[in-house]
Design a protein around this motif. Structure first.
Motif, mmCIF file in Angstrom:
data_model
loop_
_atom_site.group_PDB
_atom_site.id
_atom_site.type_symbol
_atom_site.label_atom_id
_atom_site.label_comp_id
_atom_site.label_asym_id
_atom_site.label_seq_id
_atom_site.Cartn_x
_atom_site.Cartn_y
_atom_site.Cartn_z
ATOM 1 N N UNK A 50 -0.595 5.997 7.019
ATOM 2 C CA UNK A 50 -1.210 5.137 5.676
ATOM 3 C C UNK A 50 -2.320 5.418 4.990
ATOM 4 N N UNK A 51 -2.574 4.670 4.104
ATOM 5 C CA UNK A 51 -3.909 4.976 3.375
ATOM 6 C C UNK A 51 -4.322 3.554 3.106
ATOM 7 N N UNK A 52 -5.747 3.475 2.749
ATOM 8 C CA UNK A 52 -6.278 2.420 2.682
ATOM 9 C C UNK A 52 -5.784 1.229 1.968
ATOM 10 N N UNK A 53 -5.297 1.593 0.568
ATOM 11 C CA UNK A 53 -4.564 0.627 -0.388
ATOM 12 C C UNK A 53 -3.608 0.037 0.148
ATOM 13 N N UNK A 81 10.298 -0.782 7.438
ATOM 14 C CA UNK A 81 10.056 0.687 7.678
ATOM 15 C C UNK A 81 8.978 1.139 7.368
ATOM 16 N N UNK A 82 8.028 0.438 6.661
ATOM 17 C CA UNK A 82 6.955 1.181 6.336
ATOM 18 C C UNK A 82 6.119 1.682 7.118
ATOM 19 N N UNK A 83 5.938 1.418 8.284
ATOM 20 C CA UNK A 83 5.294 2.128 9.689
ATOM 21 C C UNK A 83 5.649 3.506 9.846
ATOM 22 N N UNK A 84 6.871 3.939 9.268
ATOM 23 C CA UNK A 84 7.318 5.099 9.463
ATOM 24 C C UNK A 84 7.237 6.034 8.491
ATOM 25 N N UNK A 85 6.644 5.528 7.228
ATOM 26 C CA UNK A 85 6.536 6.284 6.208
ATOM 27 C C UNK A 85 5.254 7.193 6.083
ATOM 28 N N UNK A 86 5.131 8.248 5.374
ATOM 29 C CA UNK A 86 4.035 9.063 4.963
ATOM 30 C C UNK A 86 3.520 8.772 3.640
ATOM 31 N N UNK A 87 2.498 7.924 3.690
ATOM 32 C CA UNK A 87 1.967 7.596 2.547
ATOM 33 C C UNK A 87 1.037 8.609 1.975
ATOM 34 N N UNK A 88 1.123 8.891 0.597
ATOM 35 C CA UNK A 88 0.368 10.038 0.113
ATOM 36 C C UNK A 88 -0.307 9.793 -1.265
ATOM 37 N N UNK A 89 -1.452 10.407 -1.414
ATOM 38 C CA UNK A 89 -2.170 10.121 -2.823
ATOM 39 C C UNK A 89 -1.448 11.360 -3.905
ATOM 40 N N UNK A 90 -1.357 10.805 -5.262
ATOM 41 C CA UNK A 90 -0.641 11.682 -6.153
ATOM 42 C C UNK A 90 -1.554 12.986 -6.282
ATOM 43 N N UNK A 91 -0.844 14.114 -6.253
ATOM 44 C CA UNK A 91 -1.538 15.252 -6.439
ATOM 45 C C UNK A 91 -1.463 16.056 -7.728
ATOM 46 N N UNK A 103 -8.697 6.480 -4.494
ATOM 47 C CA UNK A 103 -8.824 5.590 -3.428
ATOM 48 C C UNK A 103 -7.931 4.360 -3.407
ATOM 49 N N UNK A 104 -7.355 4.092 -4.658
ATOM 50 C CA UNK A 104 -6.556 2.855 -4.760
ATOM 51 C C UNK A 104 -5.254 2.855 -5.449
ATOM 52 N N UNK A 105 -4.739 3.785 -4.701
ATOM 53 C CA UNK A 105 -3.224 3.850 -5.030
ATOM 54 C C UNK A 105 -2.520 5.063 -3.805
ATOM 55 N N UNK A 127 5.422 3.148 -5.413
ATOM 56 C CA UNK A 127 3.774 3.223 -5.898
ATOM 57 C C UNK A 127 3.425 1.997 -5.660
ATOM 58 N N UNK A 128 2.144 2.151 -5.097
ATOM 59 C CA UNK A 128 1.064 0.909 -4.832
ATOM 60 C C UNK A 128 0.008 1.328 -5.345
ATOM 61 N N UNK A 129 -0.717 0.336 -6.197
ATOM 62 C CA UNK A 129 -1.726 0.397 -6.845
ATOM 63 C C UNK A 129 -2.856 -0.747 -6.556
ATOM 64 N N UNK A 130 -3.854 -0.534 -6.343
ATOM 65 C CA UNK A 130 -4.878 -1.767 -5.881
ATOM 66 C C UNK A 130 -5.142 -2.483 -7.512
ATOM 67 N N UNK A 131 -5.945 -3.420 -7.416
ATOM 68 C CA UNK A 131 -6.124 -4.336 -8.327
ATOM 69 C C UNK A 131 -6.967 -3.612 -9.550
ATOM 70 N N UNK A 132 -6.743 -3.855 -10.807
ATOM 71 C CA UNK A 132 -7.487 -3.200 -11.933
ATOM 72 C C UNK A 132 -7.734 -1.782 -11.884
#
Ligand SMILES: [Fe+2]
Length: 195
Positions: A50-53, A81-91, A103-105, A127-132
């Motif tokens: 997981x990532x913080x977002x 299924x989410x615990x099995x996923x590998x969350x990544x930041x955009x490269x 830090x917010x996506x 894709x998951x994006x934090x507020x604002x």
């Protein structure tokens, strides 16, 4: 061959996408995507992470309206299924991104080249994006249909931003430059692409 949790997620995604898409281009893309997914592909060996977002996921899940049973079922299957996923930041290129974007996506692929199920022909992910937060301008060759799980704004090229409510789809033609941004709530969007 395919794990049950992924089978359930793909079934729920199919039901929600088919029930929600209105434009012909999305409908025809989705038929190609879900027809291809009838044939499973091998599981990946990626480590989950997981990532913080990801802390926003439960809020998004709770915010879904009880009338939207297809979206709730999709979110339930996704959370399973989410615990099995590998969350990544955009490269790569982050043109247009807002401050704090990194830090917010997070992105995660369910099926595709970096997915839980490894395949090149179809990509299905989130894709998951934090507020604002504004996600950078980006483009890719395959056309794409989003399914929006929490409201946000979307833009193609230099056009005006378009507000998309949860449960609506948004179609991006091949190679078009596009972006999204959240309001004061986090944004979660599924994407479906066919090579
Ligand atoms: Fe995209």
């Amino acid at each position: 061959m395919r794990i049950q949790a992924l089978e359930e997620l793909l079934g729920a995604a199919r039901t929600a996408y088919y029930g929600r898409a209105r434009d012909q281009k999305s409908i025809s893309l989705l038929e190609q995507v879900f027809d291809a997914l009838e044939t499973p592909a091998p599981q990946s060996q990626f480590e989950s992470g997981r990532l913080p977002v990801c802390r926003y996921l439960s809020d998004i899940s709770l915010s879904l309206d009880s009338d939207d049973s297809d979206l709730r079922q999709l979110m339930r299957a996704f959370m399973a299924i989410e615990p099995a996923l590998q969350w990544r930041r955009r490269q790569g290129d982050c043109t247009g991104a807002s401050e704090g974007f990194s830090e917010n996506h997070a992105n995660a692929m369910l099926v595709g080249p970096e997915g839980l199920e490894l395949r090149e022909d179809v990509w299905l992910g989130v894709s998951l994006v934090g507020p604002n937060v504004r996600y950078p301008d980006h483009r890719h060759l395959p056309e794409e249909t989003y399914l929006v799980m929490s409201p946000g704004d979307f833009r193609q090229g230099r056009n005006e931003w378009v507000h998309v409510a949860n449960g609506e789809t948004f179609y991006n033609p091949k190679s078009i430059v596009h972006a999204m941004r959240s309001s004061d709530r986090p944004l979660l969007v599924f994407w479906a692409l066919k090579e």
